[in-house]
Design a protein around this motif. Structure first.
Motif, mmCIF file in Angstrom:
data_model
loop_
_atom_site.group_PDB
_atom_site.id
_atom_site.type_symbol
_atom_site.label_atom_id
_atom_site.label_comp_id
_atom_site.label_asym_id
_atom_site.label_seq_id
_atom_site.Cartn_x
_atom_site.Cartn_y
_atom_site.Cartn_z
ATOM 1 N N ASP A 182 -6.018 -3.910 -14.447
ATOM 2 C CA ASP A 182 -7.238 -3.699 -15.204
ATOM 3 C C ASP A 182 -7.943 -2.479 -14.624
ATOM 4 O OD1 ASP A 182 -6.615 -6.003 -16.520
ATOM 5 O OD2 ASP A 182 -8.090 -7.246 -15.493
ATOM 6 N N ARG A 207 -6.475 -3.982 -19.693
ATOM 7 C CA ARG A 207 -7.868 -4.208 -20.075
ATOM 8 C C ARG A 207 -8.751 -3.187 -19.352
ATOM 9 N NH1 ARG A 207 -10.465 -8.442 -22.264
ATOM 10 N NH2 ARG A 207 -8.492 -9.582 -22.218
ATOM 11 N N TYR A 272 -14.439 -9.518 -9.962
ATOM 12 C CA TYR A 272 -13.541 -9.652 -11.115
ATOM 13 C C TYR A 272 -12.206 -8.970 -10.820
ATOM 14 C CZ TYR A 272 -11.707 -9.137 -15.857
ATOM 15 O OH TYR A 272 -10.901 -9.176 -16.963
ATOM 16 N N ARG A 275 -10.002 -10.926 -8.482
ATOM 17 C CA ARG A 275 -9.402 -12.129 -9.064
ATOM 18 C C ARG A 275 -8.217 -11.807 -9.969
ATOM 19 N NH1 ARG A 275 -14.822 -13.488 -10.068
ATOM 20 N NH2 ARG A 275 -14.529 -13.022 -12.293
ATOM 21 N N HIS A 276 -8.240 -10.649 -10.622
ATOM 22 C CA HIS A 276 -7.269 -10.379 -11.676
ATOM 23 C C HIS A 276 -6.252 -9.280 -11.339
ATOM 24 C CE1 HIS A 276 -10.668 -12.252 -13.858
ATOM 25 N NE2 HIS A 276 -9.729 -12.748 -14.636
ATOM 26 N N ASN A 277 -6.400 -8.612 -10.204
ATOM 27 C CA ASN A 277 -5.598 -7.414 -9.966
ATOM 28 C C ASN A 277 -5.087 -7.337 -8.544
ATOM 29 O OD1 ASN A 277 -6.044 -5.314 -12.410
ATOM 30 N ND2 ASN A 277 -7.866 -6.558 -12.135
#
Length: 513
Positions: A182, A207, A272, A275-277
């Motif tokens: 992201d 994203r 964020y 958590r996602h990357n």
């Protein structure tokens, strides 16, 4: 020698070397940040990337960092001992007060960032750029090269812009992602250029993610980013800002080692990404190098080596707090952190950039960018998240740092490069052109901040009324007279900083909850 690892998800290490016997615990090699290639502790010029680290072989400690000294690594050296940590607060005395660096603080209070290797604490220093620090039986030795501040290159304007486009393209290609990621995206130039180059490579993010800043920011960053993401067919997410600015700043100050007043709003965005990357990109350096946010000041105040005291005064007047900082200084602190002390320190630092192609751009890069703006991605960020900084590619930096001042001074250099490289998006404006919001919502936000600050300050300083040097008393006094709301709003983050600093310096060294 003692190596101690603190219980934290990111690498938060404290290494202390002393002559009273040698004992090693935990890691003998510590890696911080992410070199692009090679061994970041190997001899020779620093590798690409932002990194720092040290290696202990049982007899000698060797520590090195990146070309720009961006990755946080601090040291304290005294007698036959050495202490290293990415967190300067970890180097404070374990008992008793911490001695402050008053000249460094005199500058910080007026500009909002520290200069060169300064910190708030005497004896605790940031590792210089491209440094090699060694400790062994013969003591501590520190080597650092000269700042890469090239003079103006013999370029035409077209060559300067085209060189930027080509070198940035090569930089992003060297940092092409190897998996899903992201991308943080603002409404500005730096992250837009990164995104468009990644899409041109055929490696778009899954994203785009935008953060939300505190009022009076109008929220244009997220709106402009959403339009660009939509044009490219990419999902876009806006991460809400922290619920309260006061609490966000209260936590961000020690998390960034008391090195900056900035970065609090980025905490939800960084959370964020963690958590996602495993991979992210940051536009660090793009502003100061390609289209300086202080270009209006640079244009109005040409650098004159014979007039540096006057230039220092103008920098302080245009700084984060301007002349308002004097409202926070009482009889004692007014002497310790005087404008005269700040001027002397500023003149010394300004003189180091005299031979640069654009001396004030160089000054802002090596001080504001390196010591303040970089703290968010590399101090608040998780060390497990690989963060690429394509604007700090060595060849690209050398090119941008040598662009003649006359090509930069109108403040459109990066615009011209973007529009030439990606003309299909030249019609999309930037968030910086949107005016700030004022009105009842801003008043309510500022009131909530003030109430939170007052509650905290009274808890920390229950006897605040007894001394004319107390920051709470002086902040309340600044709330009188014409222009009081704006003055108090600008002083509150600094007053909070001083309260936290006083707490560290006089009450305790155990700074983490």
């Amino acid at each position: 020698m003692t190596v101690r690892r603190e219980a934290a998800p990111a690498p938060r290490l404290l290494l202390v070397a002393g002559a009273g016997g040698v004992r090693a615990e935990g890691d003998k090699e510590v890696r911080l940040g992410h070199p692009l290639t090679g061994d970041h502790l190997a001899p020779g010029p620093p590798a690409e990337g932002v990194f720092a680290g040290w290696r202990w072989d049982g007899e000698r400690l060797t520590a090195r960092n990146d070309r720009y000294g961006v990755c946080p690594l601090f040291y304290r050296s005294g007698g036959a001992s050495l202490a290293l940590s990415p967190d300067p607060l970890a180097l404070l005395p374990e008992d008793g007060p911490a001695e402050l660096d008053h000249d460094a603080l005199a500058v910080f209070l007026r500009l909002g960032f520290f200069l060169a290797e300064d910190t708030a604490f005497a004896g605790i220093r940031a590792l210089p750029p491209a440094a090699t620090l060694t400790w062994d039986a013969d003591g501590t030795r520190l080597r650092s090269g000269e700042l890469p501040t090239p003079g103006p290159a013999a370029l035409t304007e077209t060559q300067a812009v085209d060189g930027f486009i080509d070198l940035f393209r090569a930089s992003v290609a060297r940092r092409a992602p190897g998996g899903p990621y992201d991308l943080p995206l603002s409404g500005g130039r730096d992250s837009r250029h990164i995104l468009l180059e990644l899409c041109r490579l055929g490696t778009p993010p899954r994203r785009c993610v935008s953060g939300a800043k505190f009022p009076p920011d109008p929220g244009a960053d997220a709106r402009v980013a959403a339009v660009l993401a939509g044009r490219l067919g990419l999902p876009h997410t806006v991460v809400p800002r922290p619920r309260g600015q006061f609490r966000a700043e209260l936590s961000a100050l020690p998390a960034q080692g008391m090195t900056t007043l900035d970065g609090a709003w980025t905490q939800p965005l960084l959370a964020y990404l963690r958590r996602h990357n495993r991979l992210s990109y940051d536009g660090l350096g793009g502003g100061e190098l390609a289209q300086n946010p202080s270009v209006a000041f640079i244009r109005a105040h040409p650098y004159d080596p014979a007039g540096l005291p006057g230039l220092a005064d103008r920098l302080m007047d245009a700084g984060r707090t301007g002349p308002h900082v004097e409202h926070l200084l009482g009889p004692r602190t007014g002497v310790l952190w005087s404008r005269q002390a700040a001027r002397r320190r500023l003149v010394t630092e300004l003189a180091r950039h005299a031979d640069s192609a654009c001396p004030l751009s160089s000054f802002f890069f090596w001080n504001r960018t390196r010591r303040s703006i970089s703290a968010a991605p590399f101090a608040l960020g998780d060390g497990r998240l690989v963060t690429h900084t394509p604007y700090l590619d060595h060849a690209l930096f050398d090119h941008l740092a040598a662009v003649p001042r006359r090509f930069l001074i109108d403040g459109t250099f990066h615009d011209r490069a973007l529009h030439r490289a990606f003309p299909e998006h030249a019609d999309l404006g930037f968030a910086s052109s949107v005016p700030q919001r004022n009105g009842p919502a801003l008043v309510a936000h500022r009131l909530a901040y003030l109430l939170g600050f007052l509650a905290h300050a009274v808890a920390v300083e229950p006897q605040w009324w007894r001394s004319p040097d107390r920051f709470l008393q002086r902040l309340l006094a600044a709330g009188r007279g014409p222009g009081a709301p704006q003055r108090v709003s600008r002083l509150q983050p600094l007053a909070l900083y001083l309260l936290r600093l006083e707490d560290l310096a006089t009450r305790r060294a155990g700074h983490r909850s």
